[in-house]
Design a protein around this motif. Structure first.
Motif, mmCIF file in Angstrom:
data_model
loop_
_atom_site.group_PDB
_atom_site.id
_atom_site.type_symbol
_atom_site.label_atom_id
_atom_site.label_comp_id
_atom_site.label_asym_id
_atom_site.label_seq_id
_atom_site.Cartn_x
_atom_site.Cartn_y
_atom_site.Cartn_z
ATOM 1 N N GLY A 288 0.815 -1.215 0.000
ATOM 2 C CA GLY A 288 0.000 0.000 0.000
ATOM 3 C C GLY A 288 0.849 1.266 0.000
ATOM 4 O O GLY A 288 0.718 2.107 -0.898
ATOM 5 N N PRO A 289 1.735 1.428 0.995
ATOM 6 C CA PRO A 289 2.609 2.603 0.987
ATOM 7 C C PRO A 289 3.526 2.650 -0.247
ATOM 8 O O PRO A 289 3.796 3.725 -0.774
ATOM 9 C CB PRO A 289 3.427 2.453 2.268
ATOM 10 C CG PRO A 289 2.563 1.626 3.166
ATOM 11 C CD PRO A 289 1.837 0.678 2.247
ATOM 12 N N ALA A 290 3.956 1.491 -0.723
ATOM 13 C CA ALA A 290 4.800 1.463 -1.928
ATOM 14 C C ALA A 290 4.007 1.991 -3.129
ATOM 15 O O ALA A 290 4.538 2.742 -3.951
ATOM 16 C CB ALA A 290 5.315 0.054 -2.192
ATOM 17 N N ALA A 291 2.734 1.619 -3.221
ATOM 18 C CA ALA A 291 1.897 2.094 -4.320
ATOM 19 C C ALA A 291 1.656 3.602 -4.212
ATOM 20 O O ALA A 291 1.714 4.323 -5.218
ATOM 21 C CB ALA A 291 0.567 1.342 -4.333
ATOM 22 N N ILE A 292 1.409 4.095 -3.012
ATOM 23 C CA ILE A 292 1.202 5.534 -2.807
ATOM 24 C C ILE A 292 2.456 6.302 -3.222
ATOM 25 O O ILE A 292 2.370 7.294 -3.951
ATOM 26 C CB ILE A 292 0.849 5.837 -1.333
ATOM 27 C CG1 ILE A 292 -0.535 5.284 -1.013
ATOM 28 C CG2 ILE A 292 0.934 7.339 -1.036
ATOM 29 C CD1 ILE A 292 -0.875 5.261 0.476
ATOM 30 N N ARG A 293 3.616 5.842 -2.765
ATOM 31 C CA ARG A 293 4.879 6.500 -3.122
ATOM 32 C C ARG A 293 5.059 6.518 -4.642
ATOM 33 O O ARG A 293 5.496 7.511 -5.214
ATOM 34 C CB ARG A 293 6.076 5.775 -2.500
ATOM 35 C CG ARG A 293 6.156 5.857 -1.005
ATOM 36 C CD ARG A 293 7.368 5.104 -0.460
ATOM 37 N NE ARG A 293 8.514 6.020 -0.447
ATOM 38 C CZ ARG A 293 9.533 5.974 -1.295
ATOM 39 N NH1 ARG A 293 9.614 5.055 -2.204
ATOM 40 N NH2 ARG A 293 10.497 6.868 -1.202
ATOM 41 N N THR A 294 4.712 5.396 -5.279
ATOM 42 C CA THR A 294 4.914 5.271 -6.723
ATOM 43 C C THR A 294 3.992 6.199 -7.500
ATOM 44 O O THR A 294 4.439 6.909 -8.405
ATOM 45 C CB THR A 294 4.711 3.806 -7.163
ATOM 46 O OG1 THR A 294 5.689 3.003 -6.490
ATOM 47 C CG2 THR A 294 4.869 3.651 -8.657
ATOM 48 N N VAL A 295 2.720 6.232 -7.161
ATOM 49 C CA VAL A 295 1.779 7.105 -7.865
ATOM 50 C C VAL A 295 2.195 8.567 -7.695
ATOM 51 O O VAL A 295 2.154 9.349 -8.648
ATOM 52 C CB VAL A 295 0.338 6.864 -7.372
ATOM 53 C CG1 VAL A 295 -0.608 7.942 -7.886
ATOM 54 C CG2 VAL A 295 -0.133 5.484 -7.806
ATOM 55 N N LEU A 296 2.644 8.926 -6.506
ATOM 56 C CA LEU A 296 3.023 10.326 -6.266
ATOM 57 C C LEU A 296 4.374 10.692 -6.876
ATOM 58 O O LEU A 296 4.746 11.869 -6.885
ATOM 59 C CB LEU A 296 2.967 10.638 -4.774
ATOM 60 C CG LEU A 296 1.523 10.757 -4.281
ATOM 61 C CD1 LEU A 296 1.474 10.866 -2.778
ATOM 62 C CD2 LEU A 296 0.819 11.933 -4.924
ATOM 63 N N ARG A 297 5.095 9.729 -7.438
ATOM 64 C CA ARG A 297 6.305 10.051 -8.197
ATOM 65 C C ARG A 297 5.960 10.974 -9.364
ATOM 66 O O ARG A 297 6.771 11.800 -9.774
ATOM 67 C CB ARG A 297 6.975 8.790 -8.744
ATOM 68 C CG ARG A 297 7.737 8.024 -7.736
ATOM 69 C CD ARG A 297 8.378 6.768 -8.327
ATOM 70 N NE ARG A 297 8.878 5.950 -7.257
ATOM 71 C CZ ARG A 297 9.989 6.192 -6.583
ATOM 72 N NH1 ARG A 297 10.732 7.234 -6.898
ATOM 73 N NH2 ARG A 297 10.361 5.409 -5.603
#
Length: 138
Positions: free
Chosen positions: A85-94
């Motif tokens: 979940g946090p990995a996906a959030i970090r990735t989208v906000l890239r």
């Protein structure tokens, strides 16, 4: 206490390594599919590979290949391993962190925040630290 401030330059080099790796793979796929007039599909696959690369590696190991090479890891603000979940959030906000060019928003955020977090880190409640130095973070 953590070592967030010690890793700024390592983060920048890790991003460069990751972007080059993703770019090479994506370009190869787009080139191959372009030969059969499916370059658009290659571009779409390249985008999915890029997102998948970050989400899978950070969600599984807390590190991309670039971060592994520079001995840094993404963890929760408490020092625990991150999940998908946090990995996906970090990735989208890239996408936002990379604006307007060359990760400018992300770099400015890292330079002005106390824990050296880019926007993706702030929203996902994560920090990037040297690998092995997560015990006792608060």
């Amino acid at each position: 206490m953590g070592t967030e401030g010690d890793v700024v330059w390592r983060r920048i080099v890790a991003i460069v390594i990751d972007v080059v790796l993703i770019g090479v793979v994506s370009s190869a796929i787009t080139g191959i599919l372009g030969q059969v007039r499916l370059a658009f599909l290659g571009s779409l696959l390249g985008l999915l590979i890029g997102f998948g690369y970050y989400i899978y590696l950070e969600g599984t190991y807390g590190q991309t290949i670039g971060k592994m090479a520079l001995d840094i890891v993404v963890v929760t603000e408490d020092g625990d391993p991150i999940e998908y979940g946090p990995a996906a959030i970090r990735t989208v906000l890239r996408i936002v962190d990379a604006l307007p060019a060359f990760y400018l928003i992300g770099i400015v955020a890292v330079l002005v925040t106390d824990r050296k977090q880019r926007l993706g880190d702030i929203v996902a409640d994560t920090v990037v630290v040297r690998a092995g130095e997560t015990a006792g973070m608060q």
